[in-house]
Design a protein around this motif. Sequence first.
Motif, PDB file in Angstrom:
ATOM      1  N   TRP A  73     134.601 -65.948   7.860  1.00 43.18           N
ATOM      2  CA  TRP A  73     135.899 -65.335   8.131  1.00 43.18           C
ATOM      3  C   TRP A  73     135.822 -63.821   7.933  1.00 43.18           C
ATOM      4  O   TRP A  73     136.323 -63.056   8.750  1.00 43.18           O
ATOM      5  N   LYS A  74     135.182 -63.388   6.861  1.00 47.80           N
ATOM      6  CA  LYS A  74     135.053 -61.954   6.599  1.00 47.80           C
ATOM      7  C   LYS A  74     134.229 -61.301   7.709  1.00 47.80           C
ATOM      8  O   LYS A  74     134.550 -60.220   8.193  1.00 47.80           O
ATOM      9  N   PHE A  75     133.146 -61.968   8.121  1.00 51.17           N
ATOM     10  CA  PHE A  75     132.324 -61.460   9.213  1.00 51.17           C
ATOM     11  C   PHE A  75     133.158 -61.321  10.482  1.00 51.17           C
ATOM     12  O   PHE A  75     133.054 -60.335  11.201  1.00 51.17           O
ATOM     13  N   CYS A  76     133.967 -62.327  10.777  1.00 52.15           N
ATOM     14  CA  CYS A  76     134.813 -62.290  11.976  1.00 52.15           C
ATOM     15  C   CYS A  76     135.764 -61.101  11.933  1.00 52.15           C
ATOM     16  O   CYS A  76     135.927 -60.393  12.931  1.00 52.15           O
ATOM     17  N   GLN A  77     136.376 -60.873  10.786  1.00 56.93           N
ATOM     18  CA  GLN A  77     137.288 -59.734  10.667  1.00 56.93           C
ATOM     19  C   GLN A  77     136.544 -58.414  10.847  1.00 56.93           C
ATOM     20  O   GLN A  77     137.006 -57.523  11.560  1.00 56.93           O
ATOM     21  N   TRP A  78     135.388 -58.267  10.212  1.00 53.46           N
ATOM     22  CA  TRP A  78     134.611 -57.038  10.344  1.00 53.46           C
ATOM     23  C   TRP A  78     134.178 -56.826  11.787  1.00 53.46           C
ATOM     24  O   TRP A  78     134.249 -55.717  12.311  1.00 53.46           O
ATOM     25  N   HIS A  79     133.727 -57.892  12.422  1.00 52.77           N
ATOM     26  CA  HIS A  79     133.235 -57.795  13.796  1.00 52.77           C
ATOM     27  C   HIS A  79     134.353 -57.331  14.738  1.00 52.77           C
ATOM     28  O   HIS A  79     134.146 -56.414  15.550  1.00 52.77           O
ATOM     29  N   MET A  80     135.512 -57.929  14.635  1.00 53.24           N
ATOM     30  CA  MET A  80     136.620 -57.554  15.514  1.00 53.24           C
ATOM     31  C   MET A  80     137.131 -56.149  15.184  1.00 53.24           C
ATOM     32  O   MET A  80     137.487 -55.386  16.088  1.00 53.24           O
ATOM     33  N   ASP A  81     137.156 -55.788  13.906  1.00 48.29           N
ATOM     34  CA  ASP A  81     137.544 -54.422  13.522  1.00 48.29           C
ATOM     35  C   ASP A  81     136.565 -53.398  14.102  1.00 48.29           C
ATOM     36  O   ASP A  81     136.977 -52.337  14.578  1.00 48.29           O
ATOM     37  N   ASP A  82     135.270 -53.715  14.041  1.00 46.63           N
ATOM     38  CA  ASP A  82     134.260 -52.798  14.571  1.00 46.63           C
ATOM     39  C   ASP A  82     134.421 -52.605  16.079  1.00 46.63           C
ATOM     40  O   ASP A  82     134.297 -51.489  16.584  1.00 46.63           O
ATOM     41  N   ARG A  83     134.692 -53.680  16.796  1.00 50.33           N
ATOM     42  CA  ARG A  83     134.901 -53.582  18.247  1.00 50.33           C
ATOM     43  C   ARG A  83     136.105 -52.690  18.551  1.00 50.33           C
ATOM     44  O   ARG A  83     136.042 -51.822  19.416  1.00 50.33           O
ATOM     45  N   ARG A  84     137.189 -52.917  17.832  1.00 54.69           N
ATOM     46  CA  ARG A  84     138.408 -52.140  18.054  1.00 54.69           C
ATOM     47  C   ARG A  84     138.177 -50.667  17.677  1.00 54.69           C
ATOM     48  O   ARG A  84     138.574 -49.757  18.396  1.00 54.69           O
ATOM     49  N   MET A  85     137.497 -50.437  16.537  1.00 52.63           N
ATOM     50  CA  MET A  85     137.260 -49.075  16.071  1.00 52.63           C
ATOM     51  C   MET A  85     136.357 -48.305  17.043  1.00 52.63           C
ATOM     52  O   MET A  85     136.572 -47.117  17.288  1.00 52.63           O
ATOM     53  N   LEU A  86     135.362 -48.972  17.603  1.00 57.50           N
ATOM     54  CA  LEU A  86     134.478 -48.313  18.569  1.00 57.50           C
ATOM     55  C   LEU A  86     135.284 -47.754  19.736  1.00 57.50           C
ATOM     56  O   LEU A  86     135.130 -46.587  20.111  1.00 57.50           O
ATOM     57  N   LEU A  87     136.156 -48.577  20.292  1.00 58.82           N
ATOM     58  CA  LEU A  87     136.959 -48.121  21.437  1.00 58.82           C
ATOM     59  C   LEU A  87     137.931 -47.018  21.030  1.00 58.82           C
ATOM     60  O   LEU A  87     138.137 -46.053  21.781  1.00 58.82           O
ATOM     61  N   GLN A  88     138.527 -47.125  19.852  1.00 58.01           N
ATOM     62  CA  GLN A  88     139.441 -46.080  19.385  1.00 58.01           C
ATOM     63  C   GLN A  88     138.697 -44.757  19.204  1.00 58.01           C
ATOM     64  O   GLN A  88     139.207 -43.695  19.572  1.00 58.01           O
ATOM     65  N   GLN A  89     137.495 -44.824  18.635  1.00 62.49           N
ATOM     66  CA  GLN A  89     136.732 -43.600  18.419  1.00 62.49           C
ATOM     67  C   GLN A  89     136.308 -42.962  19.739  1.00 62.49           C
ATOM     68  O   GLN A  89     136.335 -41.734  19.872  1.00 62.49           O
ATOM     69  N   LEU A  90     135.919 -43.784  20.699  1.00 61.74           N
ATOM     70  CA  LEU A  90     135.539 -43.223  22.005  1.00 61.74           C
ATOM     71  C   LEU A  90     136.744 -42.623  22.713  1.00 61.74           C
ATOM     72  O   LEU A  90     136.658 -41.529  23.281  1.00 61.74           O
ATOM     73  N   ARG A  91     137.874 -43.316  22.685  1.00 61.57           N
ATOM     74  CA  ARG A  91     139.078 -42.823  23.387  1.00 61.57           C
ATOM     75  C   ARG A  91     139.681 -41.590  22.728  1.00 61.57           C
ATOM     76  O   ARG A  91     140.404 -40.834  23.366  1.00 61.57           O
ATOM     77  N   GLY A  92     139.402 -41.400  21.447  1.00 60.52           N
ATOM     78  CA  GLY A  92     139.931 -40.231  20.748  1.00 60.52           C
ATOM     79  C   GLY A  92     138.861 -39.216  20.382  1.00 60.52           C
ATOM     80  O   GLY A  92     139.061 -38.382  19.504  1.00 60.52           O
ATOM     81  N   PHE A  93     137.721 -39.271  21.060  1.00 58.54           N
ATOM     82  CA  PHE A  93     136.581 -38.414  20.723  1.00 58.54           C
ATOM     83  C   PHE A  93     136.920 -36.938  20.860  1.00 58.54           C
ATOM     84  O   PHE A  93     137.500 -36.507  21.850  1.00 58.54           O
ATOM     85  N   ARG A  94     136.522 -36.171  19.827  1.00 56.37           N
ATOM     86  CA  ARG A  94     136.678 -34.714  19.847  1.00 56.37           C
ATOM     87  C   ARG A  94     135.441 -34.097  19.210  1.00 56.37           C
ATOM     88  O   ARG A  94     135.028 -34.508  18.130  1.00 56.37           O
TER      89      ARG A  94
END
Length: 145
Positions: free
Chosen positions: A12-33
Amino acid sequence: FGVHLIPGFVLWKFCQWHMDDRRMLLQQLRGFRMDMAECEVESDRDFIEGKLKTWFGGVEEFELVVRNEVAQIAAQQLEDGGLIPWTMLFTASLSHIFMFGSAVVDAVIRADWPVAAHVALTGIGISCFTDAIAVGAGLRLADRI
């Protein structure tokens, strides 16, 4: 049930980390400065900005490429690849594959063909479908909680 309870917390913890990482990757790319990028040596920043000006026309143009094109490609690859790569799912299913494979070999040695066929089909179903469904459901649920 009890056998899966303790590993379930880790999964369960792995699942949460994995989905958070996927979401964070896209957020970081879309907000890249570029001004948020860290450099060990400040002269590196000048060198990189010079190269970006040569290759992209400037830092702002590069930021737009990362925010739009790279983010879109990453999102598409994440979507196309599924929630978890099939290679990882196959690796996680190896215990089932070996267990059912052993049972099939045992049935074949005993020349019990109906049992061998039944166990083989059950093993394929569990290894290829049930594991994927369970992991997918866990990841989707972890993404919402």
